[in-house]
Design a protein around this motif. Sequence first.
Motif, mmCIF file in Angstrom:
data_model
loop_
_atom_site.group_PDB
_atom_site.id
_atom_site.type_symbol
_atom_site.label_atom_id
_atom_site.label_comp_id
_atom_site.label_asym_id
_atom_site.label_seq_id
_atom_site.Cartn_x
_atom_site.Cartn_y
_atom_site.Cartn_z
ATOM 1 N N PHE A 1 3.218 10.044 -5.901
ATOM 2 C CA PHE A 1 3.773 11.398 -5.140
ATOM 3 C C PHE A 1 4.410 12.333 -5.927
ATOM 4 N N PRO A 2 5.774 11.505 -6.445
ATOM 5 C CA PRO A 2 6.389 12.743 -7.514
ATOM 6 C C PRO A 2 5.713 13.440 -8.465
ATOM 7 N N ALA A 3 4.886 12.712 -9.228
ATOM 8 C CA ALA A 3 4.025 13.132 -10.578
ATOM 9 C C ALA A 3 3.071 14.164 -9.812
ATOM 10 N N THR A 4 2.243 13.963 -8.734
ATOM 11 C CA THR A 4 1.352 15.010 -8.151
ATOM 12 C C THR A 4 2.145 16.131 -7.706
ATOM 13 N N MET A 5 3.395 16.126 -7.240
ATOM 14 C CA MET A 5 3.940 17.366 -6.826
ATOM 15 C C MET A 5 4.458 18.055 -7.890
ATOM 16 N N TRP A 6 5.033 17.247 -9.067
ATOM 17 C CA TRP A 6 5.211 18.024 -10.215
ATOM 18 C C TRP A 6 4.252 18.552 -11.034
ATOM 19 N N ALA A 7 3.100 17.941 -10.908
ATOM 20 C CA ALA A 7 1.655 18.744 -11.566
ATOM 21 C C ALA A 7 1.571 20.188 -10.792
ATOM 22 N N ILE B 1 0.651 -1.369 -0.066
ATOM 23 C CA ILE B 1 -0.034 0.016 -0.042
ATOM 24 C C ILE B 1 0.956 1.245 0.010
ATOM 25 N N PHE B 2 2.045 1.197 0.708
ATOM 26 C CA PHE B 2 2.824 2.299 1.045
ATOM 27 C C PHE B 2 3.406 2.636 -0.385
ATOM 28 N N THR B 3 3.658 1.301 -1.069
ATOM 29 C CA THR B 3 4.383 1.539 -2.384
ATOM 30 C C THR B 3 3.535 2.366 -3.387
ATOM 31 N N GLN B 4 2.398 1.868 -3.348
ATOM 32 C CA GLN B 4 1.389 2.395 -4.502
ATOM 33 C C GLN B 4 0.954 3.771 -4.159
ATOM 34 N N VAL B 5 0.898 4.117 -2.895
ATOM 35 C CA VAL B 5 0.496 5.856 -2.423
ATOM 36 C C VAL B 5 1.913 6.338 -2.933
ATOM 37 N N ASN C 1 -6.014 14.272 -5.473
ATOM 38 C CA ASN C 1 -5.054 13.473 -5.014
ATOM 39 C C ASN C 1 -3.775 14.407 -4.464
ATOM 40 N N PHE C 2 -4.179 15.511 -3.880
ATOM 41 C CA PHE C 2 -3.110 16.388 -3.247
ATOM 42 C C PHE C 2 -2.227 15.439 -2.416
ATOM 43 N N PRO C 3 -0.918 15.489 -2.529
ATOM 44 C CA PRO C 3 -0.033 14.655 -1.979
ATOM 45 C C PRO C 3 0.020 14.820 -0.323
ATOM 46 N N PHE C 4 -0.005 15.998 0.167
ATOM 47 C CA PHE C 4 0.176 16.309 1.656
ATOM 48 C C PHE C 4 -1.249 16.240 2.306
ATOM 49 N N GLY C 5 -1.867 15.031 2.499
ATOM 50 C CA GLY C 5 -3.155 15.172 3.090
ATOM 51 C C GLY C 5 -4.011 13.987 3.022
ATOM 52 N N GLY C 6 -5.016 13.824 3.648
ATOM 53 C CA GLY C 6 -5.960 12.865 3.655
ATOM 54 C C GLY C 6 -5.465 11.410 3.780
#
Length: 436
Positions: free
Chosen positions: A202-208, A194-198, A400-405
């Motif tokens: 993360f990098p793609a969302t931050m870069w977006a 689960i950790f791996t999939q989450v 899918n904002f990286p820092f939250g939820g």
Amino acid sequence: MLGAFASAFRTPDLRKKLLFVLLIVVIFRAGSQIPAPGVHVANVQQCLDAAQTGDSAGLYNLVNLFSGGALLQLTVFALGIMPYITASIILQLLVVVIPRLERLKKEGQAGQSKITQYTRYLTLGLAVLQATGIVALARSGDLLQGCTQPLLHDDGTATFLVMVVTMTAGTAVIMWLGELITERGIGNGMSILIFTQVVATFPATMWAVKNDKGWWTFAIVLIIGLAIMAAVIFIEQAQRRIPVQYARRMVGRKMFGGSSTYIPLKVNQAGVIPVIFASSLLYLPAMAAQFNQNAQDPPIWVDWINNYFVQGDHPIYMATYFALIIFFTYFYVSITFNPPEVADNMKKYGGFIPGIRAGKPTEDYLSYVLSRITLPGSLYLGLVALIPLIALALINANQNFPFGGTSILIMVGVALDTVKQIESQLQQRNYEGFLR
């Protein structure tokens, strides 16, 4: 920490375990990139690029999060770990309701093995249902709203069945990989997957965020995110320790008891489960509305759901989400921590809380402390879960904002647990741990 990792890799058996976990993670991510048979990869990618600016992918944000983005790409591991999570939660709830399952849980390792077997069967059943629904949506063109391109090369029954079987088999392989990590690696296998999939998203969302809002917004989001992560770590580690004293007693010719210990009640006793429950419940009406979207005369409730329960930045959606998280936090804590059972076990083995009489007074005291500590825990979960929705409203970020939820709770929780397990193995070999 780096010195501890160096010490871990200098230990042969620990190095083998870490490398084995890394190998399984690589295989897992590779399967998440291989498209299922019959998928039109070019059209899927084109529709996904167009969907990044809309809200169609937001309907599946929870399932897509647990698949590392593989769901909307229709890969072999498209369903990810979500069927197993759902099956595990259902079995945990049924243990409280069904007496036979409750007896199995009390039988120790043999009973737990039986419950694990039931979880596997239920996971495969849920995987068949979810795969059927996803492939049906892909075949009809409703998986990604606004996409007019065919997502499959052939919409025949044979292709449909092959894709369903492939995705279901992918879920079974994921279960097997998770159990391999648990047996031969370090940490809980399913949690690490689960950790791996989450983390994969993360990098793609931050870069977006950087591409859409620029470097200044990216830097602000990164700073706020690190502060949120530090606060989450602090609260995840927080606990109320209830002291327990055991009286000395003679058993045969030996003396037992006389020791002092404590019952650790965490502030976040429920973990990430209430957020998953609330997200899943809010996902259902949006899913039902999407199935009725293309009807000639859509019902009134379809427009109402689309207005209030599809857009994550709507106040009604946020308030409902927050209230559901608080409700499910109390509900889940009530079924996982049983004060009457704990008080009875303490009385049976001669334990007591200083200043509290054994029996019913101990039960009432535990219930009182649990209810007091669950309130801030539920408010904390609700606020953390609302972070991506607030970001969606303020900076028009992706849902899918990286820092939250769910993502931040999973990343912190699994990372802390894995670090503790590595630290314990290092301490057994007289090495310094991570925490100095």
